[in-house]
Scaffold this active site. Structure first.
Site, mmCIF file in Angstrom:
data_model
loop_
_atom_site.group_PDB
_atom_site.id
_atom_site.type_symbol
_atom_site.label_atom_id
_atom_site.label_comp_id
_atom_site.label_asym_id
_atom_site.label_seq_id
_atom_site.Cartn_x
_atom_site.Cartn_y
_atom_site.Cartn_z
ATOM 1 N N GLY A 11 -9.170 19.698 61.223
ATOM 2 C CA GLY A 11 -8.006 20.209 61.297
ATOM 3 C C GLY A 11 -6.718 19.325 61.103
ATOM 4 C CG ASN A 93 -6.395 27.278 64.151
ATOM 5 O OD1 ASN A 93 -7.228 26.492 63.740
ATOM 6 N ND2 ASN A 93 -6.106 28.379 63.724
ATOM 7 C CB THR A 134 -5.223 23.230 74.403
ATOM 8 O OG1 THR A 134 -4.312 22.151 73.849
ATOM 9 C CG2 THR A 134 -5.181 23.534 75.445
ATOM 10 C CD GLU A 163 -1.662 14.181 71.375
ATOM 11 O OE1 GLU A 163 -2.582 13.415 70.904
ATOM 12 O OE2 GLU A 163 -0.426 13.910 72.033
ATOM 13 C CB SER A 270 18.751 28.120 81.785
ATOM 14 O OG SER A 270 18.676 29.403 81.581
ATOM 15 C CB VAL A 272 16.973 32.795 74.270
ATOM 16 C CG1 VAL A 272 16.610 31.764 73.288
ATOM 17 C CG2 VAL A 272 16.698 34.142 73.944
ATOM 18 C CG PHE A 274 8.438 29.122 77.488
ATOM 19 C CD1 PHE A 274 7.182 29.512 76.929
ATOM 20 C CD2 PHE A 274 8.443 29.597 78.963
ATOM 21 C CE1 PHE A 274 6.361 30.407 77.690
ATOM 22 C CE2 PHE A 274 7.663 30.373 79.677
ATOM 23 C CZ PHE A 274 6.390 30.448 78.957
ATOM 24 C CB CYS A 278 0.886 25.237 73.282
ATOM 25 S SG CYS A 278 -0.028 24.748 71.731
HETATM 26 N N1 NAI Z 1 0.932 22.392 68.336
HETATM 27 C C1 NAI Z 1 1.216 21.416 69.279
HETATM 28 O O1 NAI Z 1 2.146 20.844 69.242
HETATM 29 C C2 NAI Z 1 0.145 21.240 69.918
HETATM 30 C C3 NAI Z 1 -0.951 21.626 69.816
HETATM 31 N N2 NAI Z 1 -2.086 21.485 70.706
HETATM 32 C C4 NAI Z 1 -3.576 22.118 70.730
HETATM 33 O O2 NAI Z 1 -3.988 21.488 69.204
HETATM 34 C C5 NAI Z 1 -4.873 22.491 68.711
HETATM 35 C C6 NAI Z 1 -4.372 22.499 67.221
HETATM 36 O O3 NAI Z 1 -3.175 22.966 67.223
HETATM 37 P P1 NAI Z 1 -2.420 23.004 65.945
HETATM 38 O O4 NAI Z 1 -2.440 21.727 65.118
HETATM 39 O O5 NAI Z 1 -0.921 23.366 66.277
HETATM 40 O O6 NAI Z 1 -3.016 23.964 65.088
HETATM 41 P P2 NAI Z 1 -2.716 24.416 63.273
HETATM 42 O O7 NAI Z 1 -2.989 25.763 63.347
HETATM 43 O O8 NAI Z 1 -1.327 23.770 62.800
HETATM 44 O O9 NAI Z 1 -3.916 23.429 62.701
HETATM 45 C C7 NAI Z 1 -5.305 23.861 62.820
HETATM 46 C C8 NAI Z 1 -5.815 23.696 61.405
HETATM 47 O O10 NAI Z 1 -7.246 23.871 61.624
HETATM 48 C C9 NAI Z 1 -7.709 24.019 60.476
HETATM 49 N N3 NAI Z 1 -9.109 24.601 60.704
HETATM 50 C C10 NAI Z 1 -9.605 25.685 61.521
HETATM 51 N N4 NAI Z 1 -10.990 25.902 61.474
HETATM 52 C C11 NAI Z 1 -11.499 24.707 60.756
HETATM 53 C C12 NAI Z 1 -12.864 24.393 60.041
HETATM 54 N N5 NAI Z 1 -13.903 25.147 60.787
HETATM 55 N N6 NAI Z 1 -12.961 23.378 59.432
HETATM 56 C C13 NAI Z 1 -11.630 22.790 59.095
HETATM 57 N N7 NAI Z 1 -10.566 22.821 59.386
HETATM 58 C C14 NAI Z 1 -10.375 24.036 60.046
HETATM 59 C C15 NAI Z 1 -6.861 25.349 60.036
HETATM 60 O O11 NAI Z 1 -7.083 25.551 58.752
HETATM 61 C C16 NAI Z 1 -5.526 24.526 60.330
HETATM 62 O O12 NAI Z 1 -5.002 23.751 59.448
HETATM 63 C C17 NAI Z 1 -4.658 23.728 69.302
HETATM 64 O O13 NAI Z 1 -5.767 23.776 70.362
HETATM 65 C C18 NAI Z 1 -3.430 23.658 70.194
HETATM 66 O O14 NAI Z 1 -3.699 24.262 71.482
HETATM 67 C C19 NAI Z 1 -2.079 20.450 71.727
HETATM 68 C C20 NAI Z 1 -0.762 19.899 71.941
HETATM 69 C C21 NAI Z 1 0.131 20.181 70.950
HETATM 70 O O1 UGA Z 2 0.239 21.859 74.052
HETATM 71 C C1 UGA Z 2 1.309 22.078 73.521
HETATM 72 O O2 UGA Z 2 1.315 22.576 72.324
HETATM 73 C C2 UGA Z 2 2.583 21.201 73.696
HETATM 74 O O3 UGA Z 2 3.393 22.111 74.285
HETATM 75 C C3 UGA Z 2 4.542 21.805 74.789
HETATM 76 O O4 UGA Z 2 5.269 21.178 73.705
HETATM 77 P P1 UGA Z 2 6.332 22.009 72.613
HETATM 78 O O5 UGA Z 2 5.820 23.414 72.925
HETATM 79 O O6 UGA Z 2 6.098 21.558 71.271
HETATM 80 O O7 UGA Z 2 7.575 21.968 73.048
HETATM 81 P P2 UGA Z 2 8.602 21.863 74.350
HETATM 82 O O8 UGA Z 2 9.534 20.573 74.188
HETATM 83 O O9 UGA Z 2 7.525 21.650 75.461
HETATM 84 O O10 UGA Z 2 9.320 23.207 74.286
HETATM 85 C C4 UGA Z 2 8.406 24.489 74.587
HETATM 86 C C5 UGA Z 2 9.571 25.640 74.449
HETATM 87 O O11 UGA Z 2 10.172 25.592 75.835
HETATM 88 C C6 UGA Z 2 11.472 25.575 75.556
HETATM 89 N N1 UGA Z 2 12.298 24.620 76.521
HETATM 90 C C7 UGA Z 2 11.725 23.598 76.910
HETATM 91 C C8 UGA Z 2 12.527 22.787 77.946
HETATM 92 C C9 UGA Z 2 13.542 23.174 78.640
HETATM 93 O O12 UGA Z 2 14.313 22.661 79.673
HETATM 94 N N2 UGA Z 2 13.890 24.419 78.278
HETATM 95 C C10 UGA Z 2 13.346 25.430 77.386
HETATM 96 O O13 UGA Z 2 13.769 26.387 76.924
HETATM 97 C C11 UGA Z 2 11.619 25.094 74.314
HETATM 98 O O14 UGA Z 2 13.106 25.372 73.635
HETATM 99 C C12 UGA Z 2 10.674 25.501 73.476
HETATM 100 O O15 UGA Z 2 10.911 26.822 73.113
HETATM 101 C C13 UGA Z 2 4.408 20.394 75.626
HETATM 102 O O16 UGA Z 2 5.884 19.884 76.146
HETATM 103 C C14 UGA Z 2 3.454 19.325 75.073
HETATM 104 O O17 UGA Z 2 3.460 18.383 76.234
HETATM 105 C C15 UGA Z 2 2.251 20.021 74.693
HETATM 106 O O18 UGA Z 2 1.335 18.843 74.338
#
Ligand code: NAI
Ligand code: UGA
EC number: 1.1.1.22
Length: 484
Positions: A11, A93, A134, A163, A270, A272, A274, A278
């Protein structure tokens, strides 16, 4: 246990890419290979032009530049990378299910399951498998069962290492993580595996930030952390509605309550509503789990966080329509921003998509400018929402020609030229420094600005001549309430 020298991450998305780049940067003796089935994505990770990396994150290009080709590699050869690695991260994902049992609630674990089966099928020795995605609590049990059933003589240890990075600050969050959470089995082999991963992060994080737990606590902590963070945003957004009725100012309220050290100042802005891939997905997943485990009251409690967020997006769209004399049909509404927050090109679940949908239901003409989001992505977002409405406010059909009603601009001023209203949907810093006097001169009058992020100076905007509305700043309405 001997030190890890080779890691594979399945991924190469917003999490896999940045986290593995930082591990490679900080651990030059470990070979890190990030693999994905998406060829275009891997090609972009390997592009010499660092502006073309598939994920935009401040500081990421420098980290990739330092490690790529040295001990950081991006590839589509998943089998080979699995075989070479002692430790395999699953960072695929885990979206909300859009079909079948648990539709609209449960996490879709099919990608995780496919990874587990592939690891079992091609593994050529013992491996540590790390859940980075996650996942619902107790997923490790299913992963273990699949690995055990398919793997033959090889042994697997499963760790949960969720993460916590946020998009837009991913590199800083990884370099200076508040904590790194590692869950594993409590027996001797489980503890050895935990230690192997602790040793990786100990290259740059102080020991007291490396928290180790059992598997289930680790899995559940991730969902809980996101639920608490989102709950704070929904709580302050609920109060913003009351501010608008009473004349209180939501930023002043947030500052006043955030100064209490027990509450703290963060995540009280505050907005519009979140967005992001995730918060909503993880809370819906938590709600699903609570119902599954026979806890409907707990499920209802957390579900309100999402319901309040839907209401906040709707309230914003409705305010625009109400203020523009009860219809936006045929009116030019400029959108500043489409990403779900600043400093990212990610648009998943962005409030802008929902607000656009509601305004399009009323036949507005939407002119969008976002510094990082390409036009094709905006149309994909709209199509996805049409197929998966998810909110009671976006269930009505759009006019057949909705595609003609969205115009995407490469620069901001043309988007706002002759507009009836401007809506700020993302808090990009550049919006604060625009030439607002000349924008006002070129808009239709009255010239409305709806600041969904409270980033513009309301008094200064009023002095230019704008009819300005911030979130939770309803002084005029409050005065009218008192006078009535
Ligand atoms: N986006 C974020 O800020 C955060 C995301 N997470 C969690 O991390 C996980 C990944 O999230 P993202 O990186 O945002 O997803 P993403 O959609 O950006 O990336 C996932 C990647 O996995 C690849 N993939 C799927 N199945 C596959 C397979 N069988 N073999 C090889 N590649 C494969 C997809 O092609 C894609 O490029 C989710 O569970 C999400 O909830 C956790 C913390 C922060
Ligand atoms: O699991 C995840 O994907 C991640 O989700 C969030 O991170 P992220 O979604 O990247 O961004 P945030 O900064 O948390 O903002 C989320 C949303 O809430 C909104 N937000 C955030 C803070 C705030 O005070 N008010 C508000 O409207 C942001 O504009 C955004 O739309 C968490 O902050 C991360 O710790 C977590 O790893």
């Amino acid at each position: 246990m001997k030190k890890i020298t080779s890691i594979c991450c399945i991924g190469a998305g917003y999490v896999g890419g940045p986290t593995m780049s930082v591990i490679a940067q900080k651990c030059p003796e470990i070979k890190v290979t990030v693999v994905d089935i998406n060829e275009a994505r891997i090609e972009a990770w390997n592009d010499k032009d660092l502006d073309k990396l598939p994920v935009y994150e401040p500081g990421l290009a420098e980290v990739v530049d330092e490690a790529r080709g040295r001990n950081l590699f991006f590839s589509t050869d998943v089998d080979k990378a699995i075989q070479e690695a002692e430790m395999i991260f699953i960072s695929v994902n885990t979206p909300t299910k859009t079909y079948g049992v648990g539709k609209g609630r449960a996490a879709d674990l099919k990608f995780v399951e496919l990874c587990a089966r592939q690891i079992a099928r091609v593994a050529n020795g013992d491996k540590i498998v790390v859940e980075k995605s996650t996942l619902p609590v107790r997923t490790a049990e299913s992963v273990k069962r699949i690995l055990k059933a398919e793997a033959g003589e090889h042994e697997f240890q499963i760790l949960s290492n969720p993460e916590f990075l946020a998009e837009g600050t991913a590199i800083d969050d990884l370099h200076n993580a508040d904590r790194m959470l590692i869950g594993g089995d409590q027996d001797e082999k489980g503890q050895e595996a935990i230690q192997a991963l602790v040793d990786v992060y100990a290259h740059w994080l102080p020991k007291d930030r490396l928290i180790t737990t059992n598997l289930w606590s680790s899995e559940l902590s991730k969902l809980t952390a996101n639920a608490f963070l989102a709950q704070r945003v929904s709580s302050i957004n609920a109060i913003s509605a009351l501010c608008e009725r009473t004349g209180a100012d939501v930023d002043e309220v947030a500052n006043a309550i955030g100064s209490d050290s027990r509450i703290g100042p963060k995540f009280l802005k505050s907005s519009v509503g979140f967005g992001g891939s995730c918060f909503q997905k993880d809370i819906l997943n938590l709600v699903y789990l609570c119902r599954h485990f026979g806890l409907p009251e707990v499920a209802d409690y957390w579900e309100q966080v999402v319901a309040m967020n839907d209401y906040q997006k709707h309230r914003f769209a409705k305010q625009i329509i109400d203020t523009l004399f009860n219809t936006v049909s045929g009116k030019k509404i400029a959108f500043l921003g489409w990403a779900f927050k600043k400093d990212t090109n990610d648009t998943r679940e962005s409030a802008a998509i929902y607000v656009a949908h509601e305004l399009l239901q009323d036949r507005a003409e939407i002119h969008v400018y976002d510094p990082k989001v390409p036009k094709a992505q905006m149309f994909r977002d709209m199509e996805y929402l049409i197929e998966n409405p998810g909110s009671v406010y976006t269930e009505n059909p759009l006019p057949e020609n909705w595609r003609d009603l969205i115009v995407v601009h490469e620069e901001p001023y043309t988007a706002m030229d002759s507009a009836h209203a401007i809506a700020v949907l993302t808090e990009w810093d550049e919006f604060k420094t625009y030439d607002w006097a000349s924008i006002y001169a070129k808009m239709l009058k009255p010239a409305f600005v709806f600041d969904g992020r409270n980033i513009l100076d309301g008094e200064a905007m009023a002095e230019y001549g704008f009819e300005f509305r911030g979130i939770g700043k309803g002084l005029e309405k409050a005065r009218a309430n008192v006078e009535a």
